[in-house]
Motif scaffolding. Structure first.
Motif, PDB file in Angstrom:
ATOM      1  N   LEU A   3     -40.486  40.203   3.601  1.00 35.51           N
ATOM      2  CA  LEU A   3     -39.296  41.009   3.899  1.00 35.51           C
ATOM      3  C   LEU A   3     -39.596  42.073   4.939  1.00 35.51           C
ATOM      4  N   PRO A 232     -25.185  47.569  -3.985  1.00 38.26           N
ATOM      5  CA  PRO A 232     -26.577  47.348  -4.419  1.00 38.26           C
ATOM      6  C   PRO A 232     -26.813  47.734  -5.874  1.00 38.26           C
ATOM      7  N   MET A 254     -32.391  36.291  -5.954  1.00 39.15           N
ATOM      8  CA  MET A 254     -32.474  36.697  -4.561  1.00 39.15           C
ATOM      9  C   MET A 254     -31.135  36.508  -3.851  1.00 39.15           C
ATOM     10  N   LEU A 257     -28.843  39.357  -4.895  1.00 39.47           N
ATOM     11  CA  LEU A 257     -29.254  40.627  -4.305  1.00 39.47           C
ATOM     12  C   LEU A 257     -28.948  40.666  -2.805  1.00 39.47           C
ATOM     13  N   LEU A 258     -29.138  39.541  -2.128  1.00 32.19           N
ATOM     14  CA  LEU A 258     -28.847  39.502  -0.696  1.00 32.19           C
ATOM     15  C   LEU A 258     -27.362  39.743  -0.431  1.00 32.19           C
ATOM     16  N   ILE A 297     -31.604  46.565   4.975  1.00 33.20           N
ATOM     17  CA  ILE A 297     -31.791  45.277   4.285  1.00 33.20           C
ATOM     18  C   ILE A 297     -33.232  45.095   3.809  1.00 33.20           C
ATOM     19  N   TYR A 300     -33.881  47.841   0.973  1.00 37.37           N
ATOM     20  CA  TYR A 300     -33.163  47.592  -0.270  1.00 37.37           C
ATOM     21  C   TYR A 300     -33.697  46.362  -0.998  1.00 37.37           C
ATOM     22  N   LEU A 301     -33.892  45.278  -0.258  1.00 37.06           N
ATOM     23  CA  LEU A 301     -34.359  44.044  -0.908  1.00 37.06           C
ATOM     24  C   LEU A 301     -35.749  44.228  -1.498  1.00 37.06           C
ATOM     25  N   LEU A 305     -36.194  43.796  -5.478  1.00 35.77           N
ATOM     26  CA  LEU A 305     -37.059  42.710  -5.951  1.00 35.77           C
ATOM     27  C   LEU A 305     -38.188  43.279  -6.814  1.00 35.77           C
TER      28      LEU A 305
END
Length: 311
Positions: A3, A232, A254, A257-258, A297, A300-301, A305
């Motif tokens: 990521l 989010p 995933m 969340l995306l 992005i 946050y991801l 995760l």
């Protein structure tokens, strides 16, 4: 799963370049974005969704995802619509309500999903995205139209949206185990790329017509806050609850969340232009959220995760 900003920077900058291309086209070539908005709503979006469903071979589990995302987005939008009418004018409230239930899951999020997710994850993402698309062209379109039209006029406009019929036709063909000939499916491959390109370009085209007095700090802050704070947190809670009830696959987690970290939907501009409700304000809010995406992005991801244990 990588990521890092460098992994995502290329596709993110490509999408932003489409916005710049639209701006230049409108300024230098005097391209009118309104016919393109109509083309997206009535031709390209329906055929893109139809192709996705025909390729995905919908099962009951996939369609449950579509239904759940449709219900979730509709609930968010109806709640925001009720609250926004106390603070904003009818046009701004309608646009804010529409934007609260959706994100740029197609034009922006799908290319990212293709990089980050395996084929099974992309399929899950697509069926989640279809639930959001269905919201956009039913409940979302109705809420937007109610800022300008009567209940009857709004319902009539919804009944004329071909995306609903494309969705129903694809499900019917799937239920009957009817597959379209390969040449037909091949010919439909051009529409997803056109959907992304024109959807991002139309932001730039609208921005080319924006005047400084269209800037509304309250409206932009509300839109960006809903997109990058509410979504989010809400989707992180959904993933944690689902994983507590039953083990959640990394691919589905995933994908969910995306969906929560993509910027505001370009369709905010498309629908606003089609219905004549503050497209310039919508374009400015979409631009701000899109410019923030390359920074937020990956951040946050990575954080989500880690919190969910899916990384």
């Amino acid at each position: 799963m990588d990521l890092s900003p460098t992994t995502l920077l290329g596709p993110l900058l490509t999408l932003l370049s489409f916005v710049a291309l639209g701006f230049i086209a409108a300024r230098r070539l005097a391209v009118d974005p309104r016919p393109i908005a109509t083309l997206l709503v009535y031709v390209i979006a329906p055929l893109t969704v139809f192709r996705s469903l025909m390729n995905g071979e919908p099962t009951a589990n996939y369609l449950v995802l579509t239904l759940l995302l449709f219900l979730l987005t509709s609930a968010v939008a109806l709640t925001v619509n009720h609250l926004a009418r106390r603070v904003f004018g009818p046009h701004e409230a309608a646009l804010l309500a529409f934007s609260s239930g959706t994100g740029n899951t197609g034009y922006f999020g799908l290319p990212i999903a293709l990089i980050l997710l395996p084929p099974e994850g992309v399929t899950l993402y697509l069926f989640c995205m279809l639930g959001i698309n269905l919201y956009e062209f039913t409940v979302g379109f109705y809420l937007s139209a109610r800022g300008q039209f009567s209940v009857r006029q709004s319902l009539v406009k919804i009944s004329r949206l071909p995306l609903l019929y494309a969705f129903a036709l694809a499900l019917l063909l799937g239920a009957l185990s009817i597959r379209l000939p390969a040449p037909v499916m091949t010919s439909l491959e051009v529409f997803p790329a056109s959907y992304t390109l024109l959807g991002m370009m139309i932001i730039g085209m609208t921005l080319s017509q924006v005047r400084l007095n269209a800037w509304d700090t309250r409206f932009v802050a509300a839109c960006v806050g809903l997109r990058y704070l509410l979504w989010p947190v809400m989707m992180l809670g959904v993933v944690l609850i689902l994983d507590a009830v039953a083990p959640l696959s990394a691919e589905l987690g995933m994908a969910l969340l995306l969906l929560s970290v993509v910027p505001m939907a370009s369709n905010v501009v498309v629908i606003a232009m089609e219905l004549g409700i503050q497209p310039q304000k919508g374009a400015l809010a979409v631009l701000v959220s899109t410019l923030l995406a390359p920074l937020l992005i990956p951040l946050y991801l990575g954080l989500m995760l880690s919190l969910t244990g899916l990384g």
